[in-house]
Design a protein around this motif. Structure first.
Motif, short mmCIF file in Angstrom:
data_model
loop_
_atom_site.label_atom_id
_atom_site.label_comp_id
_atom_site.label_asym_id
_atom_site.label_seq_id
_atom_site.Cartn_x
_atom_site.Cartn_y
_atom_site.Cartn_z
N ASP A 1 -8.30 -4.45 6.74
CA ASP A 1 -7.53 -3.45 7.50
C ASP A 1 -6.19 -4.00 7.99
O ASP A 1 -5.40 -3.26 8.56
CB ASP A 1 -8.33 -3.00 8.74
N ARG A 2 -5.98 -5.29 7.81
CA ARG A 2 -4.79 -5.87 8.43
C ARG A 2 -3.82 -6.52 7.45
O ARG A 2 -2.76 -6.96 7.83
CB ARG A 2 -5.22 -6.92 9.48
N PHE A 3 -4.23 -6.61 6.17
CA PHE A 3 -3.34 -7.27 5.21
C PHE A 3 -3.21 -6.42 3.95
O PHE A 3 -4.20 -6.03 3.35
CB PHE A 3 -3.88 -8.65 4.85
N GLN A 4 -1.98 -6.14 3.56
CA GLN A 4 -1.76 -5.47 2.27
C GLN A 4 -0.76 -6.28 1.47
O GLN A 4 0.20 -6.85 2.02
CB GLN A 4 -1.31 -4.02 2.43
N VAL A 5 -1.02 -6.36 0.16
CA VAL A 5 -0.09 -7.05 -0.73
C VAL A 5 0.38 -6.09 -1.80
O VAL A 5 -0.42 -5.35 -2.38
CB VAL A 5 -0.70 -8.35 -1.31
N ILE A 6 1.68 -6.07 -2.02
CA ILE A 6 2.28 -5.18 -3.02
C ILE A 6 2.93 -6.06 -4.07
O ILE A 6 3.91 -6.77 -3.78
CB ILE A 6 3.33 -4.27 -2.35
N HIS A 7 2.36 -6.06 -5.28
CA HIS A 7 2.93 -6.86 -6.36
C HIS A 7 3.97 -6.03 -7.11
O HIS A 7 3.73 -4.86 -7.44
CB HIS A 7 1.84 -7.29 -7.35
N VAL A 8 5.09 -6.65 -7.40
CA VAL A 8 6.15 -6.01 -8.18
C VAL A 8 6.42 -6.92 -9.38
O VAL A 8 6.72 -8.11 -9.20
CB VAL A 8 7.44 -5.85 -7.34
N LEU A 9 6.24 -6.39 -10.59
CA LEU A 9 6.38 -7.22 -11.79
C LEU A 9 7.59 -6.76 -12.60
O LEU A 9 7.71 -5.57 -12.93
CB LEU A 9 5.11 -7.14 -12.64
N SER A 10 8.45 -7.72 -12.93
CA SER A 10 9.70 -7.34 -13.61
C SER A 10 9.53 -7.27 -15.13
O SER A 10 10.31 -6.61 -15.80
CB SER A 10 10.81 -8.33 -13.25
N ARG A 11 8.53 -7.99 -15.68
CA ARG A 11 8.42 -8.00 -17.14
C ARG A 11 7.05 -7.56 -17.64
O ARG A 11 6.61 -7.95 -18.70
CB ARG A 11 8.72 -9.40 -17.68
N GLN A 12 6.36 -6.80 -16.81
CA GLN A 12 5.06 -6.28 -17.24
C GLN A 12 4.90 -4.91 -16.60
O GLN A 12 5.06 -4.78 -15.38
CB GLN A 12 3.94 -7.22 -16.79
N ALA A 13 4.61 -3.92 -17.43
CA ALA A 13 4.53 -2.56 -16.90
C ALA A 13 3.26 -2.39 -16.06
O ALA A 13 2.20 -2.90 -16.40
CB ALA A 13 4.52 -1.56 -18.06
N LEU A 14 3.40 -1.69 -14.95
CA LEU A 14 2.26 -1.34 -14.11
C LEU A 14 2.15 0.18 -14.09
O LEU A 14 3.09 0.89 -14.49
CB LEU A 14 2.47 -1.87 -12.69
#
Ligand SMILES: Cc1cc2nc3c(=O)[nH]c(=O)nc-3n(C[C@H](O)[C@H](O)[C@H](O)COP(=O)(O)OP(=O)(O)OC[C@H]3O[C@@H](n4cnc5c(N)ncnc54)[C@H](O)[C@@H]3O)c2cc1C
Length: 262
Positions: free
Chosen positions: A185-198
Motif C-alpha cells: 500500500d505504500r510503494f509503487q514502481v513505474i518502469h519506463v522502457l525506451s527500447r522495449q514496447a510495453l
C-alpha cells in the motif's frame, strides 16, 4: 561498538581496506558488491541513505578512484554489518569494467568513508510522499533512500519512476518487486522502457519531459509530493529539475545527484 544506524559524525575522509563478502550479478552489465565492515570501523562507515563510497584500485596500471552509491537501507547495513554498492559497466570504462570482470569474494579493496549531499533526513512520525525519478544505474542511491524511508517512516509512501532501455537491463528488478510485496500500500514502481514496447504507450519510450509530465499528472501530481529524488545522467536530472520547477515544486525538496554528463 558504534552502530551503523547512528548519524555520521564529522570525520576526515580516509580510505580503509575492506574485504569483499559478496558479488551478485544484477544484469548482464551490472554487479552489486558487498563489503564487510568490522566492528572497529563501524563508526567510520556510518552513512546517510543516498551517500556514496569512493573505491580506489590500480586498473591498467593507473591509480583509479570512482564513486559508487550505497544501495542498501540503514537497517540492512546494520543487520549484516556490511555495505553494498552496485556498478554498471560503462563502455571502455576503467573502474566499472574492472569491478564487473575482476572483483571476487575475499578480495580486499580500498574504500573511502561515505560522502555526499544527496540525502534527506527521515522523520519517524512523518506522513510524506517521496518520489524518485531515476535512470539506469541512478537507481543505486534511490534503493537506499526509498527502502530506508519505507522502513523508518511507517506513515509515508514512496513512488519510483524508473527509466531503462529494456527489461533485462533493469538493475534491482527483483529487489524492487520484493519491496512492492513488503509495502503493497505504500510503494509503487513505474518502469519506463525506451527500447522495449510495453502494453501502455505512456511507459514505452524515452523518459523525456513530455512523458515525465504525463506520468506525474497520472501517478504523482506535484502538489501531493513532499520530497523528490532525481538521479542518473545529467540529461534526465536537468529535464526533471526543469519540469518540477515549472510545475511549482519547492526546489528545497528536490534532491538530485548526477552520475555523469550526458
Ligand atoms: C556521486 C556519484 C555516484 C555514483 N554512483 C554510481 C553507482 O552507484 N553506480 C554506478 O554504476 N556508477 C556510479 N557513478 C559513476 C561512477 O563513479 C563512474 O563514473 C562510472 O562507473 C564510470 O567509471 P569508469 O572508470 O568505468 O569509466 P571511465 O574510465 O572514467 O570513463 C570511460 C568513458 O565513459 C564515460 N563515462 C563515465 N562515466 C559514465 C557513466 N556513468 N555512463 C556513461 N558514460 C560514462 C567517460 O566520459 C569516458 O568517456 C557515480 C558517480 C558519481 C559522481
Amino acid at each position: 561498538m558504534a552502530s551503523l544506524i547512528s548519524k555520521p559524525a564529522q570525520r576526515r575522509r580516509r580510505f580503509h581496506t575492506l574485504t569483499v563478502t559478496g558479488v551478485e550479478r544484477l544484469t548482464d552489465e551490472a554487479v552489486a558488491v558487498s563489503f564487510a565492515v568490522p566492528d572497529e570501523l563501524a563508526s567510520e562507515f556510518v552513512f546517510e541513505p543516498g551517500q556514496h563510497l569512493t573505491l580506489r584500485s590500480t586498473v591498467e596500471g593507473q591509480d583509479v578512484r570512482r564513486s559508487y552509491s550505497i544501495c542498501l537501507s540503514r537497517q540492512e547495513a546494520q543487520e549484516r554489518k556490511e555495505l553494498r554498492i552496485a556498478a554498471a559497466r560503462v563502455d571502455g570504462g576503467l573502474m566499472s569494467g574492472w569491478i564487473n570482470d575482476n572483483l571476487t569474494v575475499g578480495d580486499r579493496i580500498e574504500v573511502m568513508t561515505p560522502l555526499g549531499d544527496f540525502i534527506c533526513a527521515t522523520r519517524p512520525g512523518g506522513i510524506r510522499h517521496h518520489v524518485a525519478i531515476a535512470a539506469g544505474s541512478g537507481i543505486t542511491p534511490v534503493m537506499s533512500l526509498l527502502s530506508t524511508v519505507l522502513a523508518e517512516e511507517p506513515g509515508s509512501r514512496a513512488t519510483l519512476i524508473f527509466g531503462n532501455r529494456r527489461r533485462s537491463s533493469i538493475m534491482f528488478r527483483e529487489e524492487l518487486e520484493d519491496l512492492k510485496h513488503r509495502y503493497p500500500d505504500r510503494f509503487q514502481v513505474i518502469h519506463v522502457l525506451s527500447r522495449q514496447a510495453l502494453d501502455l504507450e505512456l511507459f514505452s519510450g524515452r523518459l523525456d519531459r513530455e512523458r515525465l509530465q504525463r506520468i506525474l499528472d497520472a501517478h504523482a501530481p506535484v502538489g501531493g509530493v513532499d520530497e523528490w529524488y532525481l538521479c542518473g545522467p545529467s540529461g534526465l536530472v536537468d529535464t526533471a529539475r526543469g519540469l518540477l520547477a515549472d510545475l511549482g515544486a519547492d526546489t528545497r525538496h528536490v534532491h538530485h545527484e548526477v552520475f555523469h554528463e550526458s
